[in-house]
Design a protein around this motif. Sequence first.
Motif, mmCIF file in Angstrom:
data_model
loop_
_atom_site.group_PDB
_atom_site.id
_atom_site.type_symbol
_atom_site.label_atom_id
_atom_site.label_comp_id
_atom_site.label_asym_id
_atom_site.label_seq_id
_atom_site.Cartn_x
_atom_site.Cartn_y
_atom_site.Cartn_z
ATOM 1 N N LEU A 226 0.847 -1.184 0.000
ATOM 2 C CA LEU A 226 0.000 0.000 0.000
ATOM 3 C C LEU A 226 0.884 1.236 0.000
ATOM 4 O O LEU A 226 1.714 1.412 0.906
ATOM 5 N N GLY A 227 0.704 2.093 -1.020
ATOM 6 C CA GLY A 227 1.536 3.283 -1.151
ATOM 7 C C GLY A 227 0.796 4.538 -0.746
ATOM 8 O O GLY A 227 -0.377 4.728 -1.101
ATOM 9 N N TYR A 228 1.453 5.415 -0.003
ATOM 10 C CA TYR A 228 0.840 6.636 0.507
ATOM 11 C C TYR A 228 1.637 7.849 0.044
ATOM 12 O O TYR A 228 2.874 7.817 0.007
ATOM 13 N N GLY A 229 0.919 8.919 -0.273
ATOM 14 C CA GLY A 229 1.572 10.145 -0.707
ATOM 15 C C GLY A 229 1.239 10.473 -2.147
ATOM 16 O O GLY A 229 0.563 9.715 -2.853
ATOM 17 N N THR A 230 1.725 11.618 -2.599
ATOM 18 C CA THR A 230 1.465 12.088 -3.959
ATOM 19 C C THR A 230 2.766 12.455 -4.640
ATOM 20 O O THR A 230 3.811 12.605 -3.990
ATOM 21 N N ALA A 231 2.681 12.611 -5.962
ATOM 22 C CA ALA A 231 3.860 13.013 -6.721
ATOM 23 C C ALA A 231 4.245 14.450 -6.387
ATOM 24 O O ALA A 231 5.429 14.807 -6.426
ATOM 25 N N GLU A 232 3.251 15.280 -6.057
ATOM 26 C CA GLU A 232 3.551 16.665 -5.670
ATOM 27 C C GLU A 232 4.212 16.726 -4.307
ATOM 28 O O GLU A 232 5.012 17.626 -4.018
ATOM 29 N N GLY A 233 3.868 15.791 -3.456
ATOM 30 C CA GLY A 233 4.484 15.690 -2.144
ATOM 31 C C GLY A 233 3.832 16.559 -1.089
ATOM 32 O O GLY A 233 2.868 17.283 -1.342
ATOM 33 N N GLY A 234 4.349 16.450 0.122
ATOM 34 C CA GLY A 234 3.827 17.219 1.232
ATOM 35 C C GLY A 234 4.906 17.509 2.253
ATOM 36 O O GLY A 234 5.940 16.842 2.299
ATOM 37 N N ARG A 235 4.663 18.539 3.056
ATOM 38 C CA ARG A 235 5.609 18.902 4.114
ATOM 39 C C ARG A 235 5.277 18.144 5.397
ATOM 40 O O ARG A 235 4.164 17.670 5.573
ATOM 41 N N MET A 236 6.266 18.090 6.268
ATOM 42 C CA MET A 236 6.133 17.285 7.490
ATOM 43 C C MET A 236 6.434 18.133 8.719
ATOM 44 O O MET A 236 7.435 18.861 8.740
ATOM 45 N N ARG A 237 5.592 17.995 9.729
ATOM 46 C CA ARG A 237 5.845 18.642 11.016
ATOM 47 C C ARG A 237 6.868 17.820 11.800
ATOM 48 O O ARG A 237 6.875 16.591 11.739
ATOM 49 N N SER A 238 7.725 18.495 12.530
ATOM 50 C CA SER A 238 8.683 17.787 13.375
ATOM 51 C C SER A 238 7.954 17.189 14.568
ATOM 52 O O SER A 238 6.899 17.670 14.988
ATOM 53 N N TYR A 239 8.525 16.139 15.120
ATOM 54 C CA TYR A 239 7.902 15.411 16.231
ATOM 55 C C TYR A 239 8.947 15.158 17.301
ATOM 56 O O TYR A 239 10.019 14.615 17.023
ATOM 57 N N ASP A 240 8.632 15.598 18.547
ATOM 58 C CA ASP A 240 9.586 15.427 19.651
ATOM 59 C C ASP A 240 9.103 14.426 20.692
ATOM 60 O O ASP A 240 9.665 14.327 21.781
ATOM 61 N N GLY A 241 8.032 13.700 20.366
ATOM 62 C CA GLY A 241 7.516 12.703 21.293
ATOM 63 C C GLY A 241 6.367 13.193 22.147
ATOM 64 O O GLY A 241 5.820 12.413 22.928
ATOM 65 N N THR A 242 5.985 14.450 22.003
ATOM 66 C CA THR A 242 4.883 14.998 22.789
ATOM 67 C C THR A 242 3.686 15.270 21.895
ATOM 68 O O THR A 242 3.804 15.360 20.665
ATOM 69 N N ALA B 13 2.219 17.963 21.546
ATOM 70 C CA ALA B 13 2.285 19.318 21.011
ATOM 71 C C ALA B 13 3.086 19.391 19.714
ATOM 72 O O ALA B 13 3.311 20.478 19.182
ATOM 73 N N SER B 14 3.517 18.258 19.218
ATOM 74 C CA SER B 14 4.303 18.225 17.987
ATOM 75 C C SER B 14 3.732 17.179 17.044
ATOM 76 O O SER B 14 2.856 16.403 17.402
ATOM 77 N N GLY B 15 4.219 17.156 15.824
ATOM 78 C CA GLY B 15 3.735 16.204 14.848
ATOM 79 C C GLY B 15 2.592 16.756 14.024
ATOM 80 O O GLY B 15 2.243 17.946 14.116
ATOM 81 N N PRO B 16 1.964 15.934 13.177
ATOM 82 C CA PRO B 16 0.881 16.399 12.305
ATOM 83 C C PRO B 16 -0.271 17.021 13.078
ATOM 84 O O PRO B 16 -0.599 16.581 14.178
ATOM 85 N N GLY B 17 -0.856 18.053 12.501
ATOM 86 C CA GLY B 17 -1.990 18.707 13.122
ATOM 87 C C GLY B 17 -1.640 19.688 14.217
ATOM 88 O O GLY B 17 -2.531 20.182 14.910
ATOM 89 N N THR B 18 -0.361 19.992 14.397
ATOM 90 C CA THR B 18 0.071 20.953 15.417
ATOM 91 C C THR B 18 0.802 22.118 14.740
ATOM 92 O O THR B 18 0.919 22.172 13.513
ATOM 93 N N ASP B 19 1.290 23.027 15.558
ATOM 94 C CA ASP B 19 2.057 24.159 15.047
ATOM 95 C C ASP B 19 3.552 23.928 15.167
ATOM 96 O O ASP B 19 4.340 24.881 15.145
ATOM 97 N N ALA B 20 3.943 22.664 15.297
ATOM 98 C CA ALA B 20 5.369 22.353 15.411
ATOM 99 C C ALA B 20 6.102 22.797 14.143
ATOM 100 O O ALA B 20 5.508 22.868 13.059
ATOM 101 N N PRO B 21 7.395 23.121 14.242
ATOM 102 C CA PRO B 21 8.159 23.559 13.069
ATOM 103 C C PRO B 21 8.162 22.483 11.985
ATOM 104 O O PRO B 21 8.089 21.288 12.267
#
Length: 338
Positions: A213-229, A231-239
């Motif tokens: 099963l393949g995920y993603g697009t040819a245009e691509g997407g940006r990723m939020r950084s994740y520090d284990g909390t 408050a970070s990762g997708p759906g947050t305001d993390a850098p």
Amino acid sequence: MVWPVWALVLVVGPMLVLCALAWWRARRTRDGTERAWLRRTGMVLATLAIGLAPAVPTETETVETNAEVFFVVDRTGSMAAEDYNGDQARLEGVRHDIVAVMEALPGARYSVIGFDSQATRQLPLTTDSRAVRSWAETLRQEITWYSAGSTIDRPAATLTQTLEAAAERNPANVRLVFFLSDGENTDGDNSSATPQEGAYAHLDPLVDGGAVLGYGTAEGGRMRSYDGTDASGPGTDAPWITDETQPGAPPAVSRIDETNLRRLAEDLGVEYVHRIEPGPVDQLVAGIDVEELAADGRREIDTFRDVYWPAAALLALLTAWEAFELAARWRRLREVAA
């Protein structure tokens, strides 16, 4: 049995011999301890009965399928790219599809292998679909700080060991592999941007079905950084995770690599499916006929109920009797000594 045969012989054998000799000596000398040694012999025999673990058949269960489903899940930072179903992280699609596949293959046994900077078996084969569902619901990308790049051949050794062990343990069972990834390979510690060609080809004889099963697009997407909390990762305001190889270190963009994913599917002998939004997985399992692959996808298993409780109750009674007699004897000795 509760204990192996050698342990029963080693422990109970000498005790029975001792009781028999002591009872015979007491009978010849008429010292009044014959009944005590008969009681102790009963205690040893009760212990032997418990060790033999007698059981009676209770019911016959019908196992719905003998399929073993192995999920190989990409947890690298690129799986947090927000180009699934609009602007959701790719891992959202992974969560949805794991649960959907389980619902489409009820009664199977499930195992999960996760990989990021290393590959590990997250869950051994289990019939507990709730455990797999809970794992999927708590699935997160790897901590950005520890990221060592992406490569889809990283779990090859772990998957090989897992499938070989499963085939040795239950050779007649059907083994289905679902590999969930974006196929991206990037440079990093202990990884290469070029995957090892044919890294999974040797597994073809061990795999009866499944899908890549393949995920993603040819245009691509940006990723939020994740520090284990939270408050970070997708759906947050993390850098955003940045691309340090580009001038000014702009936000990194991850793009699906369908060439790698198609090659992987060919090596495993399964179908490749591009997953860009939530949807039914009927087409993923439509070609999987467990009964046809295994000749008999249903089998009856006799179950048994232990019935050593009468021996345990007798042992408890005799032990209490022995304790009472010893206490009375101790009182008499103290009275004589006084």
